[in-house]
Design a protein around this motif. Structure first.
Motif, PDB file in Angstrom:
ATOM      1  N   LYS A   1      -7.475 -11.126   9.090  1.00 48.43           N
ATOM      2  CA  LYS A   1      -7.083 -10.092   8.132  1.00 48.43           C
ATOM      3  C   LYS A   1      -6.065  -9.168   8.782  1.00 48.43           C
ATOM      4  O   LYS A   1      -6.379  -8.511   9.779  1.00 48.43           O
ATOM      5  CB  LYS A   1      -8.314  -9.293   7.690  1.00 48.43           C
ATOM      6  CG  LYS A   1      -9.291 -10.107   6.896  1.00 48.43           C
ATOM      7  CD  LYS A   1      -8.686 -10.490   5.573  1.00 48.43           C
ATOM      8  CE  LYS A   1      -9.582 -11.436   4.810  1.00 48.43           C
ATOM      9  NZ  LYS A   1      -8.908 -11.990   3.644  1.00 48.43           N
ATOM     10  N   PRO A   2      -4.851  -9.103   8.232  1.00 50.39           N
ATOM     11  CA  PRO A   2      -3.787  -8.340   8.906  1.00 50.39           C
ATOM     12  C   PRO A   2      -4.061  -6.846   9.026  1.00 50.39           C
ATOM     13  O   PRO A   2      -3.568  -6.209   9.943  1.00 50.39           O
ATOM     14  CB  PRO A   2      -2.547  -8.587   8.033  1.00 50.39           C
ATOM     15  CG  PRO A   2      -3.061  -9.141   6.762  1.00 50.39           C
ATOM     16  CD  PRO A   2      -4.360  -9.795   7.045  1.00 50.39           C
ATOM     17  N   THR A   3      -4.862  -6.279   8.123  1.00 51.17           N
ATOM     18  CA  THR A   3      -5.072  -4.829   8.201  1.00 51.17           C
ATOM     19  C   THR A   3      -6.232  -4.443   9.116  1.00 51.17           C
ATOM     20  O   THR A   3      -6.439  -3.267   9.390  1.00 51.17           O
ATOM     21  CB  THR A   3      -5.331  -4.225   6.804  1.00 51.17           C
ATOM     22  OG1 THR A   3      -6.288  -5.026   6.128  1.00 51.17           O
ATOM     23  CG2 THR A   3      -4.059  -4.177   5.982  1.00 51.17           C
TER      24      THR A   3
ATOM     25  N   ASP B   1     -15.240  -6.278   3.555  1.00 51.99           N
ATOM     26  CA  ASP B   1     -14.523  -6.234   2.285  1.00 51.99           C
ATOM     27  C   ASP B   1     -14.228  -4.806   1.845  1.00 51.99           C
ATOM     28  O   ASP B   1     -13.162  -4.514   1.298  1.00 51.99           O
ATOM     29  CB  ASP B   1     -15.320  -6.972   1.207  1.00 51.99           C
ATOM     30  CG  ASP B   1     -14.961  -8.436   1.180  1.00 51.99           C
ATOM     31  OD1 ASP B   1     -14.441  -8.907   2.218  1.00 51.99           O
ATOM     32  OD2 ASP B   1     -15.186  -9.099   0.163  1.00 51.99           O
ATOM     33  N   MET B   2     -15.199  -3.913   2.098  1.00 49.84           N
ATOM     34  CA  MET B   2     -14.965  -2.516   1.727  1.00 49.84           C
ATOM     35  C   MET B   2     -13.869  -1.923   2.589  1.00 49.84           C
ATOM     36  O   MET B   2     -13.004  -1.189   2.106  1.00 49.84           O
ATOM     37  CB  MET B   2     -16.248  -1.715   1.902  1.00 49.84           C
ATOM     38  CG  MET B   2     -17.409  -2.334   1.186  1.00 49.84           C
ATOM     39  SD  MET B   2     -18.148  -1.329  -0.056  1.00 49.84           S
ATOM     40  CE  MET B   2     -17.971   0.275   0.581  1.00 49.84           C
ATOM     41  N   LYS B   3     -13.901  -2.257   3.887  1.00 54.19           N
ATOM     42  CA  LYS B   3     -12.882  -1.756   4.797  1.00 54.19           C
ATOM     43  C   LYS B   3     -11.506  -2.252   4.363  1.00 54.19           C
ATOM     44  O   LYS B   3     -10.536  -1.497   4.319  1.00 54.19           O
ATOM     45  CB  LYS B   3     -13.219  -2.264   6.206  1.00 54.19           C
ATOM     46  CG  LYS B   3     -12.824  -1.306   7.316  1.00 54.19           C
ATOM     47  CD  LYS B   3     -13.124  -1.906   8.675  1.00 54.19           C
ATOM     48  CE  LYS B   3     -14.526  -1.630   9.149  1.00 54.19           C
ATOM     49  NZ  LYS B   3     -14.805  -2.276  10.446  1.00 54.19           N
ATOM     50  N   LEU B   4     -11.435  -3.546   4.016  1.00 57.37           N
ATOM     51  CA  LEU B   4     -10.158  -4.124   3.584  1.00 57.37           C
ATOM     52  C   LEU B   4      -9.657  -3.433   2.319  1.00 57.37           C
ATOM     53  O   LEU B   4      -8.467  -3.180   2.161  1.00 57.37           O
ATOM     54  CB  LEU B   4     -10.313  -5.621   3.320  1.00 57.37           C
ATOM     55  CG  LEU B   4     -10.404  -6.511   4.542  1.00 57.37           C
ATOM     56  CD1 LEU B   4     -10.720  -7.934   4.127  1.00 57.37           C
ATOM     57  CD2 LEU B   4      -9.105  -6.472   5.326  1.00 57.37           C
ATOM     58  N   ALA B   5     -10.594  -3.119   1.412  1.00 57.45           N
ATOM     59  CA  ALA B   5     -10.193  -2.491   0.150  1.00 57.45           C
ATOM     60  C   ALA B   5      -9.638  -1.093   0.394  1.00 57.45           C
ATOM     61  O   ALA B   5      -8.721  -0.651  -0.291  1.00 57.45           O
ATOM     62  CB  ALA B   5     -11.378  -2.436  -0.803  1.00 57.45           C
ATOM     63  N   LEU B   6     -10.220  -0.411   1.398  1.00 60.80           N
ATOM     64  CA  LEU B   6      -9.814   0.974   1.634  1.00 60.80           C
ATOM     65  C   LEU B   6      -8.539   1.072   2.460  1.00 60.80           C
ATOM     66  O   LEU B   6      -7.824   2.060   2.388  1.00 60.80           O
ATOM     67  CB  LEU B   6     -10.945   1.732   2.342  1.00 60.80           C
ATOM     68  CG  LEU B   6     -12.197   1.925   1.482  1.00 60.80           C
ATOM     69  CD1 LEU B   6     -13.326   2.501   2.304  1.00 60.80           C
ATOM     70  CD2 LEU B   6     -11.895   2.834   0.303  1.00 60.80           C
TER      71      LEU B   6
END
Lengths: 204, 218
Positions: free
Chosen positions: A76-78, B8-13
């Motif tokens: 995941k890049p972020t 997933d929550m971290k990615l969304a934020l």
């Protein structure tokens, strides 16, 4: 426990690519898959990893023991390098990501967002994921793509250490990794093109 | 399982994660409706529950096409499918993460936007209750749609076409709870129906989602 596949037939996109394939992978051994592009190396690895069912034949000793690494690294890049690895460590129930960071010298990059890594560094991160899975059988699809010479050496060392601990590895690659590995040439197992379904024959 | 939810929550934020997209859409729709309808507070009060429910439903739809497609593109889905986590649990966590980042903010924002639409006083409680009961079903059904269309190029349109008909029962009973609540009618039947629909989708659809995902990963 040994990974065994007997009289395996596999297909990609509805076309039979390999058949009558027998394969045995003992603990502590590495097996290198070779063959021209399109012969079905990736399809074979995906079938053995359980991502698709075989057309025929049986696979034993694979369930819940395989760590699969495909063409894409699932990064995941972020998320940072540490966050990416920690996620997989938690999914696989592994305590520490330290050995994985050390093996691929990712310590200096640990806090970098994975999106800012170079292609080779991403690959190293993707390969280090195998170390946090704790699974005995590694299945690697072209693992050395975009790696430089020293990173290929890191990878070979990691595989050697894994084999030394009683693990095993199935590697589809075109380069010589300097491993004491058996080679499986896939060419002879190429499926004979199936005779066309004669449904439209009457209209020819 | 918690690891996947947390990721997933971290990615969304994080940047580009899409958190707030649904909320912003919901906000814009409900702000624009009174402007379009004009200053007729009686009419607005009548249509408020329906508009709020429709806005929430479409806002939920917005972020669905990224739900599994991103994981499919970067290969994480293959890796998750070979991980010890059952795929059923993975899709449930994905749906839960979608609900927390999309559905829950809508539930919390709805009463504020209800004011804009002149929602009658008794309606606020039942609007929030109906959205809180109904939005989990929207996320779970949406995850099923995302699993069906994963791997398709530009699957977003197909996803909407597949998912919207499945949203109809939730919309009907959800909006009915909010409408009846607003005019002080008995709400027991639609609340029970709505809760039943949500419970059934949560119980059954993760298995269907995981099954179609396995087929799509081949």
């Amino acid at each position: 426990m040994t990974l065994n596949a007997s009289d395996l037939a596999i297909s990609r996109g509805g076309v039979r690519v390999l058949e009558h394939l027998n394969l045995t992978l003992m603990p502590g051994r590495a097996l290198v898959l070779r063959g021209p592009n399109g012969i079905g190396k990736t399809t074979l690895l995906r079938t053995l990893a359980g991502l698709q069912p075989p057309l025929a034949g049986a696979i034993t000793g694979a369930a819940d023991r395989i760590a699969y690494a495909g063409h894409s690294d699932g990064i995941k890049p972020t998320l940072s390098v540490t966050e990416n690895l920690t996620f997989w460590a938690r999914v696989f129930g592994t305590a520490s990501i330290r050995p994985a960071l050390d093996a691929y010298r990712l310590n200096d990059l640990a806090d970098r967002p994975a999106g800012a890594l170079s292609a080779g560094q991403k690959r190293r991160l993707g390969l280090s994921r195998l170390l946090v899975t704790g699974r005995p059988i590694w299945m690697l699809d072209e693992p050395t793509v975009s790696l430089d010479v020293s990173a290929v050496a890191m990878f070979a060392d990691a595989v050697r250490a894994h084999l030394g601990q009683g693990g095993s590895a199935l590697i589809a690659t075109h380069i010589d990794l300097g491993l004491d590995a058996d080679v499986l040439e896939l060419g002879p197992f190429k499926a004979v093109p199936a005779p066309l379904d004669d449904f439209d024959g009457a209209f020819a | 399982m918690i690891a996947l939810l947390a990721r997933d929550m971290k990615l969304a934020l994080r940047a580009g994660g899409g958190f707030g997209l649904g909320l912003a859409f919901f906000l814009i729709v409900t702000v624009l409706v009174p402007l379009g309808v004009g200053p007729q507070s009686a009419l607005l009060a009548t249509i408020a529950p329906g508009i709020l429910w429709l806005g929430a439903l479409l806002a939920c739809l917005l972020s669905l096409d990224r739900l599994l497609a991103l994981d499919w593109e970067d290969g994480s889905l293959d890796l998750l499918a070979t991980a010890p986590l059952p795929l059923e649990a993975a899709v449930t966590m994905k749906a839960l993460a979608h609900w927390i980042t999309t559905g829950l903010p809508l539930v919390l924002a709805a009463p504020v936007l209800g004011v804009l639409l002149n929602l009658p006083g008794p309606g606020f409680l039942w609007l929030v209750v109906s959205l809180a009961l109904g939005t989990p079903a929207l996320s779970v059904i949406g995850t099923f749609g995302a699993a069906l269309t994963v791997g398709l190029k530009r699957g977003g349109l197909l996803l909407s076409l597949l998912v919207l008909p499945l949203y109809v029962p939730t919309l009907i009973f959800g909006a009915e709870v909010a409408r009846r609540g607003a005019i002080g009618m008995d709400i027991a039947t639609p609340v029970l129906m709505l809760a039943g629909i949500t419970a059934a989708t949560i119980a059954l659809l993760p298995f269907a989602s995981a099954a179609v995902l396995r087929v799509n990963l081949r």
